[in-house]
Write a protein that holds these residues in place. Structure first.
Motif, short mmCIF file in Angstrom:
data_model
loop_
_atom_site.label_atom_id
_atom_site.label_comp_id
_atom_site.label_asym_id
_atom_site.label_seq_id
_atom_site.Cartn_x
_atom_site.Cartn_y
_atom_site.Cartn_z
N HIS A 62 56.31 -46.39 18.28
CA HIS A 62 55.08 -45.62 18.25
C HIS A 62 55.36 -44.12 18.31
O HIS A 62 54.81 -43.32 17.56
N GLU A 63 56.28 -43.77 19.20
CA GLU A 63 56.58 -42.34 19.32
C GLU A 63 57.29 -41.80 18.07
O GLU A 63 56.96 -40.75 17.55
N ALA A 64 58.24 -42.59 17.62
CA ALA A 64 59.01 -42.14 16.45
C ALA A 64 58.09 -41.91 15.24
O ALA A 64 58.27 -40.96 14.47
N PHE A 65 57.13 -42.79 15.08
CA PHE A 65 56.24 -42.69 13.92
C PHE A 65 55.18 -41.61 14.05
O PHE A 65 54.22 -41.56 13.30
N GLN A 66 55.36 -40.73 15.02
CA GLN A 66 54.46 -39.59 15.11
C GLN A 66 55.11 -38.33 14.53
O GLN A 66 54.49 -37.29 14.39
N ILE A 67 56.41 -38.44 14.22
CA ILE A 67 57.14 -37.26 13.75
C ILE A 67 57.06 -37.20 12.22
O ILE A 67 57.50 -38.14 11.55
N PRO A 68 56.51 -36.13 11.65
CA PRO A 68 56.31 -36.08 10.20
C PRO A 68 57.59 -36.34 9.40
O PRO A 68 57.56 -37.10 8.43
N TRP A 69 58.73 -35.75 9.75
CA TRP A 69 59.92 -35.96 8.90
C TRP A 69 60.39 -37.40 8.93
O TRP A 69 60.94 -37.92 7.96
N VAL A 70 60.11 -38.07 10.04
CA VAL A 70 60.48 -39.49 10.10
C VAL A 70 59.62 -40.27 9.11
O VAL A 70 60.12 -41.13 8.36
N ILE A 71 58.34 -39.93 9.07
CA ILE A 71 57.44 -40.61 8.14
C ILE A 71 57.91 -40.38 6.70
O ILE A 71 58.00 -41.31 5.90
N VAL A 72 58.26 -39.13 6.41
CA VAL A 72 58.75 -38.81 5.06
C VAL A 72 59.99 -39.65 4.76
O VAL A 72 60.10 -40.28 3.71
N ALA A 73 60.90 -39.71 5.71
CA ALA A 73 62.13 -40.48 5.51
C ALA A 73 61.79 -41.95 5.26
O ALA A 73 62.40 -42.59 4.39
N TYR A 74 60.82 -42.49 5.99
CA TYR A 74 60.48 -43.90 5.82
C TYR A 74 59.80 -44.16 4.47
O TYR A 74 60.03 -45.20 3.84
N VAL A 75 58.98 -43.21 4.05
CA VAL A 75 58.33 -43.39 2.75
C VAL A 75 59.37 -43.34 1.63
O VAL A 75 59.42 -44.21 0.76
N VAL A 76 60.24 -42.33 1.73
CA VAL A 76 61.30 -42.23 0.71
C VAL A 76 62.18 -43.48 0.74
O VAL A 76 62.48 -44.09 -0.29
N GLY A 77 62.56 -43.86 1.96
CA GLY A 77 63.41 -45.04 2.12
C GLY A 77 62.74 -46.29 1.55
O GLY A 77 63.37 -47.09 0.85
N GLY A 78 61.45 -46.43 1.83
CA GLY A 78 60.72 -47.61 1.35
C GLY A 78 60.66 -47.67 -0.16
O GLY A 78 60.86 -48.72 -0.77
N ILE A 79 60.42 -46.49 -0.76
CA ILE A 79 60.35 -46.45 -2.23
C ILE A 79 61.73 -46.74 -2.84
O ILE A 79 61.85 -47.53 -3.79
N ALA A 80 62.75 -46.14 -2.25
CA ALA A 80 64.11 -46.41 -2.75
C ALA A 80 64.42 -47.89 -2.66
O ALA A 80 65.00 -48.49 -3.57
N LEU A 81 63.99 -48.48 -1.55
CA LEU A 81 64.23 -49.91 -1.34
C LEU A 81 63.52 -50.73 -2.42
O LEU A 81 64.09 -51.66 -2.99
N ALA A 82 62.29 -50.33 -2.72
CA ALA A 82 61.52 -51.05 -3.74
C ALA A 82 62.23 -51.00 -5.09
O ALA A 82 62.40 -52.03 -5.75
N PHE A 83 62.68 -49.82 -5.45
CA PHE A 83 63.40 -49.71 -6.72
C PHE A 83 64.69 -50.54 -6.70
O PHE A 83 65.02 -51.23 -7.66
N HIS A 84 65.40 -50.46 -5.60
CA HIS A 84 66.68 -51.16 -5.49
C HIS A 84 66.46 -52.67 -5.64
O HIS A 84 67.18 -53.34 -6.38
N ILE A 85 65.45 -53.16 -4.97
CA ILE A 85 65.22 -54.61 -5.01
C ILE A 85 64.59 -55.04 -6.33
O ILE A 85 64.85 -56.14 -6.82
#
Lengths: 239, 254, 645
Positions: free
Chosen positions: A165-188
């Motif tokens: 919960h705390e980690a997901f309040q930090i904007p750069w973490v959210i950006v990293a997760y969105v980028v990571g998620g999209i990269a993952l989608a392409f990879h898979i």
């Protein structure tokens, strides 16, 4: 059989099997993550279901056995991607086409699996430092024990929810997760059907079915992870 | 056929290389009034004739049947194996696909498995080596049962024919980012694995051809599918799945 | 030094081949390893022969000018391969295939050879199926057949429109197997420059490595030439760019007779020539004439308007269209044999009714589309239509296809006896390179049959019969005097070419040669034109040897040198073709003399005087060659005038 991995197809088999195994793990991971969204739906206490899910994952003996295998599979996937990429660069030769490559209708992700893999690796470092190392080794004040309903029984365990919960309040973490998620989608989206293709499960008809399935699956996983992070950020600010 | 088309003025950037060990470079040529109805190789003929007149050495390139079946022609034109048209070989490419004033870059196939011999000619002998390793049915001439002794379903025969239409030009390798020859190898393995005549030694064949393919230095397939797009005969990468299956099946039995 | 005996075995025609095989000499397995066979060419005949020799245990060397044996021009054959299987139960038999071939060849082929061809045709299909050739099949799983020109039965086996490719790849795979085993050594990008004759027997060849320019000698106890035809004499033909007559020509100059050089097949349905830059002609399959109707405008002014671009063919009403094949040959209509259809097209164009450049007629699918629907037409000919559109940028579904005859195949070639041996002992010729089976005209789907018959089922027997007497001939040193001498001669020849340093490219000469040949030794020939051609060719030859320009070096990959070397031979070969055409004072098959035709303008044979094979013997540089006649006896086929009306 013994020397199957000394052939190109054998090496690719390792990539495929480890990749499919990792996709399976991601599904489990996504299922647990999805509990973050379920508490409000079922009206339970904040983080109740997620904590229970994490508890299940840490206590389950089966998971304990699978964990090192997963780790091994991951290492194998990374190592062989490096080996294959080096071999492929060698096979391509030193001369480069001056006019580039203008072949159309080729999946973008299929040409960039290694790059996507590096991006995912970088994301994974952040991810592991943020959660896994804390939960597994170093601990964290936020993880202080809490109680939650575990299969209907009030149980005490780590408050993983607080950490997430705390980690997901930090904007750069959210950006990293969105980028990571999209990269993952392409990879898979390439990885899944390609892995099945490599183990030989494909033909003229299934090729297109698998490609479609692969895309659907990939975006469910990729977008699933980003959506959870985004929802946490947008709708559940720290109280 | 088309008086309405006027001739094209073109700039050609062509790879020149004296020999296998020499360093190559691009040379630029300009060509005037090329008929849009001429084929790409006829345009190259015109350029070569011009070079001969100018006392220069003509550009060496492979070609023979000029009707898209022998598999000899092999140019990489403006970023694509066999140039900017679908389902054709370079010899079937026509100049109407280009615009007046265009600059056309012409390169040889590039891959470690296909070393350059001279200018635009490369050595595709590696394909023959793979074929010699197992691309056949082990029958001698004569003493064969009647051709209709073994019925083969039409679907299988047609599928085998689609795989068998490979012309061995090497566009798949040339265009593959991994320099992989899997489409070529899979086409032959598929053709013979689909037919009862070839099935008998399918396991041996798959192993031998893959081993040779690895040995001669082709890359690992990553199922990118560029080969299928550039293949002049439209051979499907579904054949690659079949090759994988045949190979793994064979290895499991070892 | 030369013998001229066709060595036809005794007996009735159906028993000759069995008689031969039963009494021929054999070589035992241990001795086969000690015998070397050279095969030049890797097409259907050469590839099949080299593979079969290798399987038998001989030591084989195979040579191809392309980068791989799989590229030989046999690969381009579209339609199919004939065999007397009678799977369709429509009355076919070995005899009927034999008879059709002799008749189709206008009674100018040797009966015994043709009968053997028909006999082994069935084994070819068996062999190819066993190799994994994916012939077309019916839903029941059995092989499918289609019909072809000149036959009343369906006996043609096919693999889509790529039969030649599939058969060649079959032979190539058999050859690859032997290469893998080491029984055949393959020399790619290697061109034969000469044959080596020692004490009257052929003992090897001299080659040029086309990458390094090296000239080498190769010893063989026997040499097989399977180097294809010489259609490229005409510059424009459906042959591959590299197809050439040089190997056969060198053999001729060393004493092998050259038979019937004037017999050339002109295919009626090719895409017309469309510019000076054109390098080759593309064939549109004969099968198109099943559904397409051939026509030219009825009125000259319409033809003129089309040529001027003022009128479109679609706009000419049916009553102003002249379906000249249907008009002249109501019985066979659009499906008359190739030579007849070609001449009829030329007749229309010469009379001023041609379209486009004046040398084209229409092949119209409008009627088929109206009758069958576009879908059916597309299913039958879709790939051919697409090919046509890629080349011409015109849509044949909407506007009629334009076609014109083009040089396609040469029935003439090195003279061979029943054993396919030339007049030089130890030198054999197979496939299109020999003259043997098609007489004056070849039927569709018979070239593939002949190439494979020679390679798989004839040469393995007859070469063995020859080699049985060569057991005691030790392998010769390729550095020994006779080989060194041959190598030196080739080097001299190349140096001579390289040192001309003139001003015109080899292609320029080739085009000049082609023009003369097409004009005077093409579809219609006459005495005056042929004499003119001989004079012009003499001039071209003289000019060539003074003014050809070959850039680059001889010690390198040099396509201009390769071309010049071939063109030099083509010029001489063209002259021999003209001489042969001049000597044959009749019309038969692909050879049409305007002086010899019926009142309706059809070809007129003179069987009493010309039922022979004209075999030419080289008499030396700038000497007139001598013609020897092999009389053709027709014991089993009755001589008849062909009639397609």
């Amino acid at each position: 059989m013994a020397n199957v991995f000394s052939y190109s197809i054998g090496r690719k088999l390792l990539m495929s099997l480890s990749g499919l195994f990792l996709i399976m793990f991601l599904f489990v991971h996504l299922t647990v993550n999805s509990f973050l969204l379920l508490d409000p739906v079922f009206g339970t206490q904040e983080g109740d279901m997620f904590n229970a899910g994490v508890h299940f994952m840490t206590m389950n003996p089966l998971i304990k056995i699978i964990e090192p295998i997963l780790f091994g599979g991951f290492i194998l996937h990374v190592l062989y991607s490096i080996v294959l990429t080096i071999q492929n660069m060698r096979a391509r030769g030193s001369a480069v086409y001056a006019s580039g490559n203008k072949t159309s209708d080729v999946e973008w992700s299929s040409k960039n699996m290694f790059v996507l893999g590096i991006a995912l690796g970088a994301f994974l470092v952040i991810h592991l430092i943020q959660f896994w190392i804390k939960m597994k080794f170093t601990g964290d004040p936020l993880l202080a024990d809490t109680t939650f309903s575990y299969f209907g029984v009030q149980t005490t365990g780590h408050n993983a929810y607080a950490l997430v919960h705390e980690a997901f309040q930090i904007p750069w973490v959210i950006v990293a997760y969105v980028v990571g998620g999209i990269a993952l989608a392409f990879h898979i989206s390439h990885g899944f059907w390609s892995a099945l293709h490599t183990v030989g499960f494909s033909n003229n008809i299934w090729l297109y079915r698998l490609q479609t399935l692969s895309t659907v699956l990939a975006w469910i996983i990729g977008l699933g992870f980003c959506t959870i992070a985004l929802v946490q950020y947008a709708f559940y600010p720290l109280s | 056929m088309s008086e309405q088309h006027k001739g094209l003025n073109l700039t050609l950037k062509v790879w020149r290389q004296k020999g296998p060990k020499e360093k190559g470079h691009f040379e630029t040529y300009s060509l005037q009034n090329i008929s849009p109805d001429s084929s790409f190789l006829e345009m190259m003929d015109v350029l070569n004739e011009q070079l001969v007149t100018e006392d220069k050495e003509p550009i060496a390139f492979d070609h023979d049947c000029r009707e898209g079946i022998c598999g000899m022609c092999s140019l990489y034109i403006n970023g694509r194996a066999h140039g900017p048209d679908e389902d054709i070989t370079t010899c079937q490419l026509h100049m109407r696909k280009f615009k007046d004033g265009e600059t056309i870059t012409v390169e040889p196939w590039r891959s470690a498995g296909f070393p350059v011999i001279k200018d635009l000619i490369v050595d595709r002998g590696a394909f023959d080596k793979i074929m010699a390793a197992g691309g056949f049915v082990s029958v001698n001439t004569g003493g064969i049962p009647d051709a209709n002794a073994i019925p083969i379903s039409k679907d299988k025969a047609d599928e085998a024919m689609d795989a068998a239409s490979c012309i061995g030009c090497g566009a798949c390798v040339a265009t593959c980012k991994n320099g992989s020859a899997m489409l070529f190898v899979s086409a032959k393995v598929s053709q013979l694995a689909l037919l009862p005549q070839g099935k008998i030694e399918a396991a041996r064949r798959a192993k031998a051809m893959v081993a040779k393919m690895d040995e001669v230095g082709f890359g690992n397939c990553t199922n990118t599918g560029a080969c299928e797009v550039e293949c002049p005969k439209g051979i499907s990468i579904a054949n690659i799945a079949r090759l994988n299956r045949e190979f793994l099946k064979a290895k499991i039995q070892d | 030094m030369t013998t001229f005996n066709s060595k036809i075995p005794e007996g009735v025609v159906a028993e000759k081949w069995d008689n031969y095989k039963n009494h021929q000499k054999l070589v035992n397995p241990a001795n086969k390893r000690k015998l070397d066979i050279i095969v030049v060419g890797s097409g259907l005949a050469g590839g099949a022969a080299a593979a079969s020799f290798g399987e038998l245990g001989f030591n084989v060397k195979c040579f191809a000018y392309q980068d791989s044996p799989r590229r030989a021009h046999s690969i381009a054959a579209q339609g199919g391969i004939n065999a007397a299987k009678n799977y369709t139960n429509d009355g076919d038999s070995i005899y009927r295939l034999f008879y059709d071939t002799v008749k189709g060849g206008d009674y100018r082929a040797r009966e015994s050879n043709v009968y053997r061809l028909a006999q082994v045709s069935n084994s070819i299909i068996d062999q190819c199926v066993a190799q994994g050739v994916p012939f077309a099949r019916d839903y029941g799983g059995l092989l499918d057949n289609r019909s072809f020109g000149g036959a009343q039965v369906s006996r043609t086996f096919y693999a889509k429109g790529q039969t030649g490719q599939q058969l060649l790849l079959g032979a190539y795979s058999a050859l690859s197997r032997q290469i893998g085993k080491g029984t055949v050594k393959m020399y790619n990008r290697t061109e034969m420059m000469d044959v080596v004759v020692i004490d009257g027997k052929c003992r090897g060849i001299v080659t040029r490595n086309m990458v390094t320019g090296e000239i080498d000698a190769h010893f063989g106890h026997a040499v097989v030439l399977a180097t294809g035809g010489y259609g490229n004499v005409f510059f424009l033909s459906t042959n591959a760019m590299g197809s050439n007559g040089s190997a056969a020509w060198k053999a001729y100059k060393r004493g092998a007779y050259f038979a019937n050089p004037c017999y050339v097949q002109i295919h009626p349905t090719c895409i017309p020539v469309h510019g000076e830059f054109q390098s080759k002609l593309t064939l549109m399959s004969e099968s198109l004439r099943n559904d397409g109707r051939v026509w030219a405008p009825k009125r000259k002014e319409d033809a003129e308007a089309i040529r001027a671009g003022k009128l479109k063919p679609q706009d000419i009403p049916d009553e102003q269209r002249d379906f000249y094949l249907e008009r002249r040959y109501p019985a066979f209509g659009n499906l008359v044999p190739r030579d007849v259809a070609s001449r009829a097209a030329k007749e229309r164009c010469d009379a001023g009714f041609g379209v486009e450049s004046g040398e084209a007629v229409y092949l119209d699918f409008k009627y088929a589309i109206d009758r069958l629907g576009r879908n059916v037409v597309e299913a039958r000919y879709g790939n051919l239509f697409q090919m046509y559109e890629k080349i011409t940028d015109q849509n044949p579904y909407e506007t009629p296809m334009m076609i014109y005859p083009a040089i396609h195949y040469t029935m003439g070639g090195l003279w061979v006896d029943y054993e396919l041996q030339t007049t030089i002992p130890g030198l054999f010729a197979a496939g299109e390179a020999n003259f043997s089976d098609h007489g004056a005209n070849r039927l569709g789907a018979s070239a593939l049959m002949q190439g494979l018959a020679d390679g798989y089922f004839v040469l393995p027997y007859t070469v063995q019969n020859y080699l049985a007497d060569e057991l005691h001939t030790p392998r010769m040193d390729e550095k020994s005097e006779p080989f060194e001498k041959a190598v030196a001669e080739v080097k001299n020849h190349i140096n001579k070419l390289m040192s001309i340093k003139g001003s015109q490219s080899a292609d320029t000469f080739h085009k000049k040669l082609g023009k003369v040949m097409w004009e005077h030794v093409g579809m219609a020939r006459n005495k005056e034109g042929l004499q003119k051609a001989i004079n012009e060719l003499t001039q071209i030859k003289e000019e060539f040897w003074k003014d050809v320009k070959i850039p680059g070096s001889a010690d390198d990959l040099n396509p201009e040198l390769e071309k010049a070397n071939r063109v030099a031979d083509f010029i001489e070969l063209g002259e021999l073709m003209a001489r042969d055409a001049l000597a044959r004072e009749e019309s038969c098959g692909g050879h049409f003399r305007t002086e010899h035709r019926t009142e309706e303008g059809e070809a007129l044979r003179h069987d009493d005087d010309f039922a022979y094979v004209g075999a030419w013997e080289y008499a030396g540089e700038n000497q007139d060659p001598n013609m020897h006649k092999e009389d053709l006896k027709f014991e089993f086929c009755k001589l008849n005038q062909r009639n397609y009306k």
